[in-house]
Design a protein around this motif. Structure first.
Motif, PDB file in Angstrom:
ATOM      1  N   ILE A  84       0.878  -1.279  -0.017  1.00 51.13           N
ATOM      2  CA  ILE A  84       0.060   0.001  -0.265  1.00 51.13           C
ATOM      3  C   ILE A  84       0.948   1.171   0.072  1.00 51.13           C
ATOM      4  CG2 ILE A  84      -1.508   1.379   1.232  1.00 51.13           C
ATOM      5  CD1 ILE A  84      -2.947  -1.217  -0.085  1.00 51.13           C
ATOM      6  N   ARG A  85       1.945   1.388   0.918  1.00 48.08           N
ATOM      7  CA  ARG A  85       2.937   2.437   0.756  1.00 48.08           C
ATOM      8  C   ARG A  85       3.571   2.605  -0.629  1.00 48.08           C
ATOM      9  NH1 ARG A  85       8.016   2.513   1.089  1.00 48.08           N
ATOM     10  NH2 ARG A  85       8.187   0.428   1.868  1.00 48.08           N
ATOM     11  N   GLU A  88       0.841   4.021  -2.871  1.00 47.72           N
ATOM     12  CA  GLU A  88       0.667   5.663  -2.758  1.00 47.72           C
ATOM     13  C   GLU A  88       1.647   6.365  -3.265  1.00 47.72           C
ATOM     14  OE1 GLU A  88      -1.231   8.802  -1.386  1.00 47.72           O
ATOM     15  OE2 GLU A  88      -2.082   6.730  -0.779  1.00 47.72           O
ATOM     16  N   GLU A  89       2.955   5.941  -3.104  1.00 49.21           N
ATOM     17  CA  GLU A  89       4.219   6.723  -3.836  1.00 49.21           C
ATOM     18  C   GLU A  89       3.867   6.675  -5.258  1.00 49.21           C
ATOM     19  OE1 GLU A  89       7.482   4.742  -2.345  1.00 49.21           O
ATOM     20  OE2 GLU A  89       7.138   5.577  -0.217  1.00 49.21           O
ATOM     21  N   THR A  92       0.840   9.121  -6.176  1.00 46.12           N
ATOM     22  CA  THR A  92       0.845  10.662  -5.775  1.00 46.12           C
ATOM     23  C   THR A  92       2.172  11.256  -6.332  1.00 46.12           C
ATOM     24  OG1 THR A  92       1.856   9.882  -3.685  1.00 46.12           O
ATOM     25  CG2 THR A  92      -0.703  10.327  -4.116  1.00 46.12           C
ATOM     26  N   PHE A 114      -7.163  -0.290  -2.334  1.00 51.91           N
ATOM     27  CA  PHE A 114      -6.563   1.142  -2.427  1.00 51.91           C
ATOM     28  C   PHE A 114      -6.838   1.511  -3.742  1.00 51.91           C
ATOM     29  CE2 PHE A 114      -3.020   3.379  -4.645  1.00 51.91           C
ATOM     30  CZ  PHE A 114      -2.558   4.292  -3.830  1.00 51.91           C
ATOM     31  N   LYS A 118      -8.580   5.522  -4.021  1.00 49.43           N
ATOM     32  CA  LYS A 118      -7.792   6.359  -4.841  1.00 49.43           C
ATOM     33  C   LYS A 118      -8.290   6.701  -6.167  1.00 49.43           C
ATOM     34  CE  LYS A 118      -4.866   7.548  -1.458  1.00 49.43           C
ATOM     35  NZ  LYS A 118      -4.981   8.817  -0.757  1.00 49.43           N
TER      36      LYS A 118
END
Length: 402
Positions: A84-85, A88-89, A92, A114, A118
């Motif tokens: 997930i991290r 996200e990177e 974004t 996720f 998003k």
């Protein structure tokens, strides 16, 4: 003349032809790829080679309307929080157009959630849990590989032909294993109402205590066994079961075991005659597969594996969606994915169903054997995934309301 040229350039914005727009047309299309490379290298490394080959071929043919594909690839280490991290990177900071990949079902489900939050397209290349497209399916997630239900149904079709009535099961105790047993029991019972299941073993994934598992199966005295163990658990189960003669005169139906990633490491311990889903790369003679296998061997110096096919077909599907959408905008891509047809692939044509976002890519069903000392699949057939799915109307009822 200089003043005239400068004036013409200055007028470009009025015509809607800014230099920035011309540059944007040449920018690469960024794709975010996430997988468990250090946790499951036997499958994910061939998979990576598969998508690398496909990207190279798509770009050699001019990319997507002149724009090259570029993949940003990261290792989730087998951890959902890490996946997930990374996602996200990628979304974004890197500005990827879409996400693809993942292997373990729990990670696939996490990234799917996720993607929903998003609002970004996620092509789940490998996770097999049925929840991904049914009970936890969402607008933004599609799945490539034939699901747990599909492959279990393929095996149940063959299991129903056996004389066996009493069955035992062994599967890793997480989403994929649970779905695999549930689907097989449902499909086999539908085809053979006389069967009964007398024992279930649920070892933790990649932590099987093969001795106690085999003893429990042995004590139940089943007529046949349905096995879902894979990775490092599989050779432990095979070795212990062989030592205790668990498989002697007892049919075994085994999910994924015919895939080279899991079959080749068994070496001369390969059991004879297990009914399996898998992939026999050297034996497939379709024009598309021969071309793919040659290109793969020329580039990497080895035969393709199941992961290679999954990685390659992932990029074929993404390229088809981008061409159909004519855009990198998420809504356009989602519209393109509904009913998307991939006409030519190493495994034949397949499409993505609008009702449940599952592809109809199939699998090979056959038996394990040692041929000239090499573990392989024999007596195999290609099972079209479309034949092992509920109707789109039935599948739509399995999904949550959007």
């Amino acid at each position: 003349m200089r003043r005239i040229l400068l004036g013409a350039i200055a007028s470009l914005p009025l015509l809607g032809l800014t230099p920035g727009m011309a540059l944007a047309a040449e920018d690469p299309i960024l794709l975010g790829e996430i997988n468990s490379y250090t946790r499951l290298p036997a499958f994910t490394e061939p998979y990576k080679k598969g998508w690398q080959l496909a990207v190279e071929q798509v770009n050699a043919e001019g990319g997507i309307d002149g724009r090259m594909l570029e993949v940003i690839s990261r290792d989730d280490t087998g951890d959902p929080a890490t996946a997930i991290r990374i996602a996200e990177e990628m979304v974004t900071k890197d500005g990827v157009t879409l996400l693809f990949g993942t292997f373990l079902s729990n990670i696939g489900l996490a990234v799917a959630d996720f993607a929903k939050q998003k609002q970004v397209l996620f092509l789940a290349s490998e996770p097999l849990t049925d929840a991904l497209v049914w009970s936890k399916g969402n607008k933004y997630t599609y799945r490539l590989r034939p699901s747990t239900h599909m492959q279990a149904a393929m095996l149940a079709e063959q299991a129903a032909k056996l004389d066996a009535v009493k069955w035992a099961t062994v599967a890793p105790n997480y989403a994929y294993g649970q779905d695999a047993v549930k689907a097989f029991k449902a499909e086999l019972t539908r085809l053979r109402p006389d069967v009964e299941f007398v024992e279930e073993q649920w070892p933790p994934v990649f932590k099987i205590d093969a001795g106690s598992t085999v003893r429990a199966l042995e004590a139940a005295k089943p007529d046949a066994i349905y096995n879902v163990t894979f990775g490092g658990d599989l050779p432990k189960f095979v070795r212990e079961g062989s030592l205790r003669f668990l498989f002697e005169d007892r049919p075994v139906v085994s999910l994924l075991t015919g895939e080279p990633e899991y079959l080749l490491p068994l070496g001369d311990e390969t059991p004879e005659g297990w009914i399996v889903t898998g992939y026999p790369p050297a034996a497939i003679e379709t024009e598309e597969h021969v071309a793919f296998a040659k290109a793969y061997m020329d580039k990497f110096g080895e035969e393709p594996r199941t992961g290679s096919i999954v990685g390659y077909n992932s990029i074929l599907a993404i390229a088809a969606a981008l061409r159909k959408a004519g855009s990198t905008e998420t809504e356009a891509l989602l519209e393109a994915m509904e009913g998307l047809q991939v006409e030519s692939s190493p495994t034949g044509p397949f499409m993505f169903r609008a009702a449940d976002h599952q592809s109809t890519m199939g699998a090979y069903v056959g038996k394990t054997a040692l041929v000239d000392g090499k573990p392989t699949m024999v007596d195999w057939v290609y099972a079209d995934g479309a034949d092992y799915l509920p109707s789109e109307e039935e599948a739509a009822k399995l999904r949550p309301a959007e």
